[in-house]
Design a protein around this motif. Structure first.
Motif, PDB file in Angstrom:
ATOM      1  N   ALA A 198      33.839 121.605 -19.483  1.00 19.55           N
ATOM      2  CA  ALA A 198      32.031 122.124 -20.211  1.00 19.55           C
ATOM      3  C   ALA A 198      31.733 121.023 -20.573  1.00 19.55           C
ATOM      4  O   ALA A 198      30.367 121.359 -20.637  1.00 19.55           O
ATOM      5  N   LYS A 199      32.127 119.204 -21.077  1.00 22.33           N
ATOM      6  CA  LYS A 199      30.733 118.062 -21.235  1.00 22.33           C
ATOM      7  C   LYS A 199      30.046 118.218 -20.576  1.00 22.33           C
ATOM      8  O   LYS A 199      28.801 118.147 -20.110  1.00 22.33           O
ATOM      9  N   LEU A 200      30.611 118.345 -18.967  1.00 21.94           N
ATOM     10  CA  LEU A 200      29.243 117.230 -17.524  1.00 21.94           C
ATOM     11  C   LEU A 200      28.572 118.891 -17.797  1.00 21.94           C
ATOM     12  O   LEU A 200      27.399 118.631 -17.072  1.00 21.94           O
ATOM     13  N   ALA A 201      29.134 120.429 -17.785  1.00 23.07           N
ATOM     14  CA  ALA A 201      28.230 121.776 -17.662  1.00 23.07           C
ATOM     15  C   ALA A 201      27.611 120.632 -18.658  1.00 23.07           C
ATOM     16  O   ALA A 201      26.068 121.341 -17.800  1.00 23.07           O
ATOM     17  N   ALA A 202      27.108 120.772 -19.433  1.00 15.25           N
ATOM     18  CA  ALA A 202      26.186 120.778 -21.169  1.00 15.25           C
ATOM     19  C   ALA A 202      25.377 119.330 -20.552  1.00 15.25           C
ATOM     20  O   ALA A 202      23.766 119.790 -21.151  1.00 15.25           O
TER      21      ALA A 202
ATOM     22  N   ASP B 108      35.694 128.115  -9.711  1.00 14.20           N
ATOM     23  CA  ASP B 108      33.804 128.809  -8.517  1.00 14.20           C
ATOM     24  C   ASP B 108      33.006 128.622  -9.401  1.00 14.20           C
ATOM     25  O   ASP B 108      32.355 128.005  -8.359  1.00 14.20           O
ATOM     26  N   VAL B 109      33.045 128.117 -10.618  1.00 10.44           N
ATOM     27  CA  VAL B 109      31.893 128.173 -11.538  1.00 10.44           C
ATOM     28  C   VAL B 109      31.450 126.873 -11.013  1.00 10.44           C
ATOM     29  O   VAL B 109      30.329 126.518 -10.699  1.00 10.44           O
ATOM     30  N   LEU B 110      32.337 125.787 -10.705  1.00  4.93           N
ATOM     31  CA  LEU B 110      32.121 124.156 -10.430  1.00  4.93           C
ATOM     32  C   LEU B 110      31.715 124.300  -8.919  1.00  4.93           C
ATOM     33  O   LEU B 110      30.597 123.380  -8.538  1.00  4.93           O
TER      34      LEU B 110
ATOM     35  N   SER C  76      33.657 114.849  -6.831  1.00 11.60           N
ATOM     36  CA  SER C  76      34.669 114.584  -7.844  1.00 11.60           C
ATOM     37  C   SER C  76      35.151 114.839  -8.702  1.00 11.60           C
ATOM     38  O   SER C  76      37.038 115.453  -8.530  1.00 11.60           O
ATOM     39  N   VAL C  77      34.958 116.199  -8.718  1.00 13.88           N
ATOM     40  CA  VAL C  77      35.787 117.119  -9.854  1.00 13.88           C
ATOM     41  C   VAL C  77      36.462 117.954  -9.418  1.00 13.88           C
ATOM     42  O   VAL C  77      37.676 118.209  -9.284  1.00 13.88           O
ATOM     43  N   LEU C  78      35.678 118.285  -8.377  1.00  5.89           N
ATOM     44  CA  LEU C  78      36.846 119.371  -7.434  1.00  5.89           C
ATOM     45  C   LEU C  78      37.138 119.051  -6.183  1.00  5.89           C
ATOM     46  O   LEU C  78      38.637 120.288  -6.277  1.00  5.89           O
ATOM     47  N   ASN C  79      37.161 117.824  -6.401  1.00 10.60           N
ATOM     48  CA  ASN C  79      38.636 117.123  -5.254  1.00 10.60           C
ATOM     49  C   ASN C  79      38.672 116.257  -5.781  1.00 10.60           C
ATOM     50  O   ASN C  79      38.520 115.003  -5.494  1.00 10.60           O
ATOM     51  N   PRO C  80      39.738 115.893  -6.690  1.00 12.30           N
ATOM     52  CA  PRO C  80      40.063 113.875  -7.454  1.00 12.30           C
ATOM     53  C   PRO C  80      40.992 113.903  -6.898  1.00 12.30           C
ATOM     54  O   PRO C  80      40.583 112.862  -7.101  1.00 12.30           O
TER      55      PRO C  80
END
Length: 265
Positions: free
Chosen positions: A88-92, A145-147, A193-197
């Motif tokens: 959420a912080k990253l999206a903001a 999905d939203v990411l 990197s978030v989607l594929n840690p």
């Protein structure tokens, strides 16, 4: 019956048919044309499309509209509560970046003598973004999905700026486009990197295990989910597990650019 009478009867029948057909055409056409020739029905003249040149202003307005597409998606994700914690912080943070990019491209549009565009790209919004958000609302894992959608939009934005650089006539605008496009590319890489840690690769492109990651090898970096720097359509698969749907996002083409004449519609 001799041949003379037969020919006379055929002539009269043919004449009657011609008169009947002429009356039908006159009735349907409601009158003749300027040439005096009647026609069946009245067809309106085809509407002429306005002449639309792809100018620097057009490209800047289109780029701004993509920023608002991304802003819209991040806002929708926040309102729906899809993301939490670091995501959420990253999206903001990314949404704030897009607002800065939108303000910058809008200012450049006005400096170039055009009118700034301050809405999401209409075509991309209706064809891609809104259907994608509908699929995410039904998803078993809306956060992932939203990411994935955000990754696709960031990749699309980066590709668009990359595509527009050689099209821009003013060299100062090319520099600005390259700078913003690089930031969009960094957004995409971070989301990758978030989607594929767990998808860490070495500088030689070889997959590595968790032990190597823990040792902090500086030659390692995260792998993004698709080829980088491509101008090809970006595919994203969304929706419930039993009916996943693939959406293709494409860089804006001639039919999705934000021409100035659209403001008058």
């Amino acid at each position: 019956m001799d041949m003379q009478n037969l020919s006379r009867r055929r002539f009269l029948l043919a004449s009657g048919a011609t008169v009947s057909l002429g009356a039908l055409i006159s009735a349907c056409g409601g009158g003749g044309s300027k040439s005096g020739i009647a026609r069946v029905g009245l067809a309106p003249d085809p509407a002429k499309l306005p002449t639309a040149e792809v100018t620097d202003v057009t490209l800047l307005r289109t780029a701004t509209s993509l920023e608002y597409n991304a802003i819209f998606v991040y806002e929708a994700a926040k309102d729906a509560g899809y993301l939490s914690g670091d995501a959420a912080k990253l999206a903001a943070r990314f949404q704030a970046d897009h607002k800065e990019h939108a303000a910058a491209t809008a200012s450049l549009t006005e400096a170039a003598g055009g009118k700034a565009f301050t809405d999401p790209n209409p075509r991309l919004q209706s064809i891609y973004v809104e259907p994608a958000l509908g699929l995410i609302a039904e998803s078993d894992d809306p956060a992932s999905d939203v990411l994935a959608l955000a990754y696709a939009l960031e990749t699309l934005a980066g590709a668009t700026y990359q595509f527009y650089v050689p099209m821009l006539r003013e060299k100062e605008l090319r520099g600005a486009a390259m700078g913003i496009g690089a930031q969009e590319a960094r957004h995409a890489a971070t989301l990758g990197s978030v989607l594929n840690p767990s998808r860490l690769v070495s500088s030689q492109g070889l997959a590595v295990d968790a032990k190597w990651r823990e040792e902090g090898d500086a030659s390692l970096f995260y792998a993004v989910p698709s080829a980088f720097g491509t101008l090809a359509p970006v595919q994203v698969t969304l929706g419930p597990a039993d009916s996943r749907t693939t959406v293709n996002l494409e860089t804006p083409s001639l039919n999705s650019m934000v021409y100035e004449y659209l403001d008058g519609e």
